[in-house]
Scaffold this active site. Sequence first.
Site, PDB file in Angstrom:
ATOM      1  N   ASP A  63       1.110  -0.672   0.248  1.00  0.00           N
ATOM      2  CA  ASP A  63      -0.147   0.190  -0.269  1.00  0.00           C
ATOM      3  C   ASP A  63       0.723   1.406   0.148  1.00  0.00           C
ATOM      4  OD1 ASP A  63      -1.190  -0.273   3.356  1.00  0.00           O
ATOM      5  OD2 ASP A  63       1.300  -0.338   2.799  1.00  0.00           O
ATOM      6  N   HIS A 124      -6.884  -3.815  11.052  1.00  0.00           N
ATOM      7  CA  HIS A 124      -6.600  -3.512   9.330  1.00  0.00           C
ATOM      8  C   HIS A 124      -5.387  -4.918   8.456  1.00  0.00           C
ATOM      9  CE1 HIS A 124      -4.722   0.669  10.091  1.00  0.00           C
ATOM     10  NE2 HIS A 124      -3.475  -0.180   9.546  1.00  0.00           N
TER      11      HIS A 124
END
Length: 222
Positions: A63, A124
């Site tokens: 990410d 997450h």
Amino acid sequence: MTDKREALSELAAQKLVEQIRKKPNSNLGLPTGRTPVTMYRHIVRLSREFGLDWSEVHCFALDDYLETLEEYSFQKYLEKNLYQHIGISAANTHNPRFNDDYDQLIEKHGGLDLTVLGIGANGHIAFNEPGTPEASYTQCIWLDESSRNSLKGGFPEDSDVPTKAVTMGISTILSSKSIIMLAFGEEKKEILKRAFDNGVDPTIPASFLVLHKNVSILTDCD
Ligand code: GLP
């Protein structure tokens, strides 16, 4: 760094190095954050000791932030902690911020062989925030306030903390042939328990990992 965290970080590094020695054209999913810093130090050390050949390895960042100063980016983090020490070609390092069809790029290279994850305080993985469905792929997301709060220490002002990011999706991560999760510290104990003790819970994205047949959780949380 406690001895146990040091040992677990070295173990993760050894597994990654073994993966490359076993399959020289390995595709790796790579995390950022505080947790994997020591793992990267061991990867660099082992790479030098073994004279590891990275020429066919492809590294895929999990990410990255959007709309932040480059110096705070995960790209810079990976360059600083790994890429600049192992002589990997920039053409073999990939970031979803720079690739419009990241999942296709991963597939084109044969899929992820080993992906290393951390876990956010809200459960997450990468930047897949609570509520992200299993059938999710690389996408741009708004960061939860809880995630932004956890990130404040990395920016000069609270207002500098990004609001958006781009992340591999849950399915992108689950497509990896093998997965290692690193989780250190009391602050991760509760979320680890919630993620792995009660089956899949979409409010805790890490719980989707129970669906994967080859996940190693390396943690000092007893
Ligand atoms: C960010 C990253 C995650 C990482 C998490 C935990 O949210 N996108 O990949 O796992 O931070 O970071 P730390 O290891 O600093 O607790």
